[in-house]
Design a protein around this motif. Structure first.
Motif, PDB file in Angstrom:
ATOM      1  N   PHE A  36      -5.871  -4.671  -2.553  1.00  0.00           N
ATOM      2  CA  PHE A  36      -5.019  -3.369  -2.693  1.00  0.00           C
ATOM      3  C   PHE A  36      -3.801  -3.407  -3.619  1.00  0.00           C
ATOM      4  CE2 PHE A  36      -3.355  -6.512   0.680  1.00  0.00           C
ATOM      5  CZ  PHE A  36      -2.159  -6.312   0.370  1.00  0.00           C
ATOM      6  N   LEU A  37      -4.138  -4.131  -4.999  1.00  0.00           N
ATOM      7  CA  LEU A  37      -3.224  -4.158  -6.122  1.00  0.00           C
ATOM      8  C   LEU A  37      -2.671  -2.631  -6.357  1.00  0.00           C
ATOM      9  CD1 LEU A  37      -4.661  -6.769  -8.345  1.00  0.00           C
ATOM     10  CD2 LEU A  37      -2.623  -6.918  -6.899  1.00  0.00           C
ATOM     11  N   ALA A  38      -3.528  -1.724  -5.995  1.00  0.00           N
ATOM     12  CA  ALA A  38      -3.209  -0.437  -6.502  1.00  0.00           C
ATOM     13  C   ALA A  38      -2.054   0.088  -5.716  1.00  0.00           C
ATOM     14  CB  ALA A  38      -4.351   0.571  -6.345  1.00  0.00           C
ATOM     15  N   VAL A  39      -1.995  -0.404  -4.299  1.00  0.00           N
ATOM     16  CA  VAL A  39      -1.038   0.137  -3.454  1.00  0.00           C
ATOM     17  C   VAL A  39       0.240  -0.592  -3.733  1.00  0.00           C
ATOM     18  CG1 VAL A  39      -0.044   0.266  -0.749  1.00  0.00           C
ATOM     19  CG2 VAL A  39      -2.774   0.594  -1.445  1.00  0.00           C
ATOM     20  N   LEU A  40       0.232  -1.786  -4.226  1.00  0.00           N
ATOM     21  CA  LEU A  40       1.348  -2.545  -4.453  1.00  0.00           C
ATOM     22  C   LEU A  40       2.021  -2.072  -5.756  1.00  0.00           C
ATOM     23  CD1 LEU A  40       0.219  -6.335  -3.811  1.00  0.00           C
ATOM     24  CD2 LEU A  40       1.630  -4.876  -2.182  1.00  0.00           C
ATOM     25  N   ASN A  41       1.129  -1.612  -6.725  1.00  0.00           N
ATOM     26  CA  ASN A  41       1.771  -0.750  -7.827  1.00  0.00           C
ATOM     27  C   ASN A  41       2.205   0.332  -7.433  1.00  0.00           C
ATOM     28  OD1 ASN A  41       1.782  -0.559 -10.738  1.00  0.00           O
ATOM     29  ND2 ASN A  41       0.449   1.060 -10.526  1.00  0.00           N
ATOM     30  N   GLY A  42       2.013   1.160  -6.452  1.00  0.00           N
ATOM     31  CA  GLY A  42       2.394   2.429  -5.939  1.00  0.00           C
ATOM     32  C   GLY A  42       3.666   2.377  -5.358  1.00  0.00           C
ATOM     33  N   LEU A  43       3.881   1.072  -4.538  1.00  0.00           N
ATOM     34  CA  LEU A  43       5.070   0.940  -3.765  1.00  0.00           C
ATOM     35  C   LEU A  43       6.218   0.272  -4.789  1.00  0.00           C
ATOM     36  CD1 LEU A  43       3.559  -1.249  -0.876  1.00  0.00           C
ATOM     37  CD2 LEU A  43       4.608   1.062  -0.748  1.00  0.00           C
ATOM     38  N   TYR A  44       5.998  -0.114  -5.994  1.00  0.00           N
ATOM     39  CA  TYR A  44       7.063  -0.492  -7.012  1.00  0.00           C
ATOM     40  C   TYR A  44       7.922   0.824  -7.311  1.00  0.00           C
ATOM     41  CZ  TYR A  44       9.446  -2.270 -10.991  1.00  0.00           C
ATOM     42  OH  TYR A  44      10.385  -2.748 -11.831  1.00  0.00           O
ATOM     43  N   ASP A  45       7.226   1.924  -7.058  1.00  0.00           N
ATOM     44  CA  ASP A  45       7.815   3.196  -7.342  1.00  0.00           C
ATOM     45  C   ASP A  45       8.975   3.600  -6.210  1.00  0.00           C
ATOM     46  OD1 ASP A  45       6.474   3.574  -9.757  1.00  0.00           O
ATOM     47  OD2 ASP A  45       4.986   5.127  -8.664  1.00  0.00           O
ATOM     48  N   TYR A  46       8.855   2.961  -5.162  1.00  0.00           N
ATOM     49  CA  TYR A  46       9.807   2.913  -4.132  1.00  0.00           C
ATOM     50  C   TYR A  46      10.422   1.971  -3.660  1.00  0.00           C
ATOM     51  CZ  TYR A  46       6.971   7.093  -3.864  1.00  0.00           C
ATOM     52  OH  TYR A  46       6.177   8.488  -3.930  1.00  0.00           O
ATOM     53  N   LYS A  47      10.664   0.894  -4.625  1.00  0.00           N
ATOM     54  CA  LYS A  47      11.334  -0.419  -4.434  1.00  0.00           C
ATOM     55  C   LYS A  47      12.779  -0.286  -3.841  1.00  0.00           C
ATOM     56  CE  LYS A  47      12.868  -0.686  -9.380  1.00  0.00           C
ATOM     57  NZ  LYS A  47      12.494  -1.331 -10.505  1.00  0.00           N
ATOM     58  N   ASN A  48      13.542   0.834  -4.166  1.00  0.00           N
ATOM     59  CA  ASN A  48      14.786   1.062  -3.379  1.00  0.00           C
ATOM     60  C   ASN A  48      14.959   1.824  -2.303  1.00  0.00           C
ATOM     61  OD1 ASN A  48      15.878   0.341  -5.869  1.00  0.00           O
ATOM     62  ND2 ASN A  48      15.865   2.169  -7.107  1.00  0.00           N
ATOM     63  N   LYS A  49      13.641   2.164  -1.877  1.00  0.00           N
ATOM     64  CA  LYS A  49      13.501   2.830  -0.433  1.00  0.00           C
ATOM     65  C   LYS A  49      12.669   2.045   0.452  1.00  0.00           C
ATOM     66  CE  LYS A  49      13.630   7.495  -2.464  1.00  0.00           C
ATOM     67  NZ  LYS A  49      12.841   9.002  -2.509  1.00  0.00           N
ATOM     68  N   ILE A  50      11.711   1.029   0.119  1.00  0.00           N
ATOM     69  CA  ILE A  50      10.961   0.485   0.875  1.00  0.00           C
ATOM     70  C   ILE A  50      11.157  -1.077   0.698  1.00  0.00           C
ATOM     71  CG2 ILE A  50       8.656  -0.055   1.876  1.00  0.00           C
ATOM     72  CD1 ILE A  50       7.759   2.808   1.215  1.00  0.00           C
ATOM     73  N   LYS A  51      11.367  -1.664   1.655  1.00  0.00           N
ATOM     74  CA  LYS A  51      11.634  -3.214   1.515  1.00  0.00           C
ATOM     75  C   LYS A  51      10.340  -4.076   1.783  1.00  0.00           C
ATOM     76  CE  LYS A  51      14.529  -7.183   3.369  1.00  0.00           C
ATOM     77  NZ  LYS A  51      15.704  -7.609   4.079  1.00  0.00           N
ATOM     78  N   ILE A  52       9.853  -4.720   0.814  1.00  0.00           N
ATOM     79  CA  ILE A  52       8.651  -5.457   0.934  1.00  0.00           C
ATOM     80  C   ILE A  52       8.872  -6.742   1.213  1.00  0.00           C
ATOM     81  CG2 ILE A  52       6.454  -6.286  -0.170  1.00  0.00           C
ATOM     82  CD1 ILE A  52       6.726  -2.986   0.190  1.00  0.00           C
TER      83      ILE A  52
END
Length: 455
Positions: free
Chosen positions: A166-182
């Motif tokens: 699911f690398l594509a999802v991790l790449n997409g979540l980078y756009d929300y790094k200030n909104k979603i904590k991983i």
């Protein structure tokens, strides 16, 4: 059609938008005054899509002065104020090929000619089509669509052991790094257990991502706990390329068979990236409504890389339910007739006031109450009417109280094996002593048939 900034000039044209017919009329006054745009249509929801600021290729900048909606006539009237008057010498045929209403609405036009006479200008053009852009026209790969949906759904934290599936999802979540904590975990069981605990504590689905095969097996522990404890949770699992299904590909597992109910509430698999928003919406609805619980979403890696147009979703609101007032009155009547009533409080779907209100009711009526398996934190254990928890190694006095009660009001608990001492403290055939209050009607009567069920 003709657009003109000469006093009293106007034009009318017909527009076809994906099969919907619009008749649009523009009437303009002098430069620096107002432009009135009228749209005649049966679908006047278009008015809500027009933004505060409007620009035409960044040359003419306008601000909406007023919007009037005439539902009976199917008409929307928008009055615009012109901000920038330094445009008379800047008008070219090229600059007016696209008349853009910023962010949402675009008018594509073919210019025939432009002429300037003194302080007035005239534009002659053929209107080709009207296209609604904005969010409707977004096109991203499946990973970014999923990340967008999670952000819009209100997700703030994700627990994961990153995996290549699911690398594509991790790449997409980078756009929300200030909104979603991983939060990166050392083991998938940790990630799923943390997501389960998050759902249990907040009432909002805990989110976990794990990779396929072994990752899914490790995470199954948290899923089982979430189902047993009725905790809202969504587990995303990487999956093999959908074209390789059924060939015993590396780490291939059929998640439908592995996690099918009653292991979880429901299992989804993304079959097309354009279906991701609808699948996420349904998953949140299933996880939080009725009896809360875990939902599984399988993510074939090739689907996450396919680009599709999508419409962003909004945050899912839990469906509020309320009991029938007649049944509440019936509960009171039955309680008044009983001589040895007791209350069992349990489940995970409580807000900050629900359990306190129930304890207040028990105290006012001097009714003893206990909690179900692993629910000690719901109530004050030092309360005068609290008689213990129906878990492992139950106090014999509590067991006898349950057995000798002539009425048991069960609120929120499922009356599972642990709470009933292997179905011995309350016998399945004792139909005349249970009132069961539970948020999901499917659970009422599943094991014990109550004299009254309320959902």
């Amino acid at each position: 059609g003709i657009i003109t900034h000469h006093d009293k000039k106007s034009f009318i044209t017909n527009i076809d938008v994906d099969g919907s017919k619009f008749t649009t009329k523009y009437i303009s006054d002098k430069i620096g005054s107002k432009i009135i745009l009228r749209i005649f249509s049966n679908d006047i929801s278009i008015a809500t899509q027009i933004p505060k600021n409007i620009s035409i290729n960044n040359v003419i900048k306008c601000k909406i002065n007023k919007i009037k909606i005439f539902k009976s006539e199917g008409k929307v009237e928008i009055i615009l104020d012109i901000k920038n008057q330094k445009i008379l010498s800047e008008i070219t045929i090229k600059s007016f090929k696209r008349l853009k209403l910023k962010n949402n609405l675009s008018v594509y036009a073919l210019i025939k000619s432009v002429s300037i006479v003194g302080k007035w200008f005239f534009i002659y053009y053929d209107l080709l089509f009207l296209k609604i852009e904005a969010e409707m026209a977004k096109k991203e790969d499946g990973g970014k669509i999923l990340a967008n949906c999670l952000s819009n759904s209100g997700v703030k934290t994700i627990f994961t052991v990153p995996g290549e599936s699911f690398l594509a999802v991790l790449n997409g979540l980078y756009d929300y790094k200030n909104k979603i904590k991983i939060i990166t975990c050392r083991h998938e069981a940790c990630a799923s257990n943390m997501a389960e605990a998050s759902g249990k504590l907040t009432g909002f689905p805990g989110i976990a991502f794990v990779t396929r095969g072994p990752g899914a097996c490790h995470a199954s522990i948290g899923v089982h706990t979430a189902m047993q404890d009725s905790s809202p949770m969504i587990l995303f699992i990487g999956q093999i390329n959908s074209k390789h299904r059924g060939k015993e590909a590396f780490q291939e597992i059929n998640y439908y068979k592995m996690f099918e109910p009653p292991f979880s509430k429901r299992v989804f698999e993304i079959s097309n990236s354009k279906n991701i928003p609808e699948t996420i919406k349904k998953s949140f609805e299933v996880a939080i409504n009725g009896r809360p619980g875990p939902v599984i979403i399988s993510l074939p890696e090739n689907i996450l890389e396919i680009k599709s147009e999508f419409k962003p979703i909004k945050q899912i609101i839990k469906t509020e339910i309320s009991p029938n007032i007649k049944k509440i009155n019936e509960v009171i009547k039955i309680l008044k007739r009983s001589r040895k009533p007791m209350i069992i409080i349990g489940g995970g779907d409580w807000n900050n006031f629900g359990a306190k209100d129930l304890v207040h009711f028990a105290n006012k009526n001097d009714i003893p109450f206990a909690v179900s398996f692993r629910r000690q934190s719901l109530v004050n254990n030092k309360n005068k009417n609290y008689i213990g928890d129906l878990s492992t190694s139950v106090d014999p006095n509590l067991t006898n109280t349950v057995k000798n009660s002539d009425l048991i009001l069960v609120v929120g608990a499922r009356l599972g094996e642990m709470t009933t001492g292997g179905y011995t403290t309350i016998k399945v055939k004792e139909k005349n002593k249970i009132i069961h209050v539970y948020p999901d009607k499917k659970e009422i009567g599943k094991v014990f048939n109550p004299i009254l069920g309320i959902h």
